[in-house]
Write a protein that holds these residues in place. Structure first.
Motif, mmCIF file in Angstrom:
data_model
loop_
_atom_site.group_PDB
_atom_site.id
_atom_site.type_symbol
_atom_site.label_atom_id
_atom_site.label_comp_id
_atom_site.label_asym_id
_atom_site.label_seq_id
_atom_site.Cartn_x
_atom_site.Cartn_y
_atom_site.Cartn_z
ATOM 1 N N GLU A 238 -1.280 12.365 3.964
ATOM 2 C CA GLU A 238 -1.284 13.609 4.019
ATOM 3 C C GLU A 238 -2.771 14.112 4.616
ATOM 4 N N PRO A 239 -2.924 14.866 5.796
ATOM 5 C CA PRO A 239 -4.101 15.474 6.303
ATOM 6 C C PRO A 239 -5.034 15.278 5.260
ATOM 7 N N PHE A 240 -6.727 15.392 5.314
ATOM 8 C CA PHE A 240 -7.556 15.088 4.796
ATOM 9 C C PHE A 240 -9.349 15.185 5.724
ATOM 10 N N HIS A 241 -10.116 15.067 5.275
ATOM 11 C CA HIS A 241 -11.746 15.363 5.625
ATOM 12 C C HIS A 241 -12.242 14.545 5.615
ATOM 13 N N PRO A 242 -12.600 13.666 6.548
ATOM 14 C CA PRO A 242 -12.855 12.748 6.221
ATOM 15 C C PRO A 242 -14.645 12.729 5.790
ATOM 16 N N ALA A 243 -14.776 13.700 5.326
ATOM 17 C CA ALA A 243 -15.622 13.712 3.752
ATOM 18 C C ALA A 243 -15.339 12.387 2.692
ATOM 19 N N GLY A 244 -14.600 12.879 2.389
ATOM 20 C CA GLY A 244 -14.182 11.701 1.527
ATOM 21 C C GLY A 244 -13.810 10.134 1.893
ATOM 22 N N TYR A 245 -14.107 9.859 3.048
ATOM 23 C CA TYR A 245 -13.837 8.486 3.309
ATOM 24 C C TYR A 245 -15.649 7.853 4.338
ATOM 25 N N GLU A 246 -16.626 8.774 3.755
ATOM 26 C CA GLU A 246 -17.363 8.573 5.057
ATOM 27 C C GLU A 246 -17.909 7.057 5.276
ATOM 28 N N PRO A 247 -18.197 6.611 3.661
ATOM 29 C CA PRO A 247 -19.265 5.277 3.836
ATOM 30 C C PRO A 247 -17.723 3.853 4.710
ATOM 31 N N LEU B 5 1.141 -1.240 0.003
ATOM 32 C CA LEU B 5 -0.124 -0.297 -0.079
ATOM 33 C C LEU B 5 0.366 1.384 -0.337
ATOM 34 N N THR B 6 0.789 1.632 -1.007
ATOM 35 C CA THR B 6 1.771 3.034 -1.485
ATOM 36 C C THR B 6 0.883 4.810 -1.626
ATOM 37 N N GLN B 7 -0.527 3.634 -2.028
ATOM 38 C CA GLN B 7 -1.363 5.544 -2.360
ATOM 39 C C GLN B 7 -2.279 5.560 -0.725
ATOM 40 N N ASP B 8 -2.321 6.872 -0.670
ATOM 41 C CA ASP B 8 -2.827 7.386 0.687
ATOM 42 C C ASP B 8 -4.368 6.963 0.679
#
Length: 301
Positions: A190-199, A151-154
């Motif tokens: 990298e920091p991210f917003h949770p909305a992109g991973y809601e499921p 696994l290399t991609q965020d």
């Protein structure tokens, strides 16, 4: 506790002497972990000064395996009796200050079966009131794991992190999951917003609801990284929608941090519509309804 219009977070400042409208703090450490300071009795006195009714010590579980950190991260297994003695003395002091002191441990959520076997033996033979589960993705053991999987991609690393949290919940080892979105800080991605991973996050919540496991509100997130609460306020809204129970902890590594940001978090909980938190004694969940008015106290103008 939301981003500014520029998308960056302003670092909040805790009032270290504020009286807490939330009566318990269920996550704090001792010097035995190697990166905290202050004796347990100092944490008890701080709790009394802030009006807390109970606290739970949750030092990192001992593990003498490569990849899980040495003396600067967690106590050695042979020091566990010393930990128990420290908490017993803190409990005695707490009784004189009307602060109940409970014995907890911050256990690891990990795919490492060797670590789980050793940890399970410890958990089975020690009378902990409360077992927190934490997936510390920044540890070498977990980073080696994701590298082994290729696994290399965020995006893939983030999705896998939440899948591992689900597996931890389904194991039945833990009463609550500490800082459940901590993958957002410490540099694995990298920091991210949770909305992109809601499921993926909602699957964590549904697993917790299904298994009767709590999630933790951890206020230490306001002191580092993106300077946001764990879990981030959008996730708290999903928590309410999914009907998941919550514990709360400051994750204090120094006495001054006991109940840090609790007055502000109380207002956030009221805004989101969460009216109950929980603590554990002898492995049993005890709900604590929150007072109807939970706004932080302000000085008169």
């Amino acid at each position: 506790f939301r981003a500014t219009s520029s998308g960056k977070m302003d670092r909040p400042t805790a009032n270290e002497t504020a009286h807490s409208p939330i009566p318990m703090d269920c996550h704090m450490h001792t010097p035995l972990c190697g990166h905290a300071r202050g004796m347990p009795e100092q944490y008890v006195r701080a709790a009394g000064q802030r009006g807390l009714e109970r606290i739970t010590f949750t030092c990192h579980t001992p593990l003498d395996l490569d990849g899980f950190g040495g003396p600067g991260i967690r106590m050695a297994p042979q020091r566990l009796p010393e930990y128990l003695e420290h908490i017993a003395r803190a409990k005695e002091l707490g009784a004189t200050l009307n602060v109940e002191v409970l014995l907890g441990i911050e256990a690891e959520i990990t795919p490492d079966e060797r670590a789980l076997e050793r940890m399970d033996a410890l958990l089975a033979n020690t009378p902990f009131d409360f077992i927190l589960g934490s997936l510390h993705h920044q540890l070498p053991s977990y980073r080696d794991h994701i590298a082994h999987l290729g696994l290399t991609q965020d995006e893939a690393i983030i999705r896998h992190y939440f899948q591992e949290v689900v597996r931890g919940i389904e194991s039945g080892r833990y009463h609550s999951v500490a800082h459940p979105d901590v993958i957002r800080i410490y540099g694995t991605v990298e920091p991210f917003h949770p909305a992109g991973y809601e499921p993926e996050i909602r699957e964590v919540l549904r697993a917790a609801k299904r298994k009767g496991v709590c999630l933790e509100i951890n206020t230490s997130g306001l002191t580092k990284g993106v300077f946001e609460l764990h879990p981030q306020p959008n996730i708290l809204e999903w928590v309410r929608e999914e009907g998941v129970e919550l514990t709360i902890g400051s994750d204090s590594h120094k006495p001054e941090s006991v109940a840090q940001f609790f007055p502000e978090v109380a207002a956030t909980l009221k805004e989101v519509g969460i009216s109950q938190l929980n603590y554990f004694r002898k492995g049993q969940r005890h709900p604590v309804p929150l007072a109807p008015s939970l706004e932080p106290e302000t000085e008169p103008r």
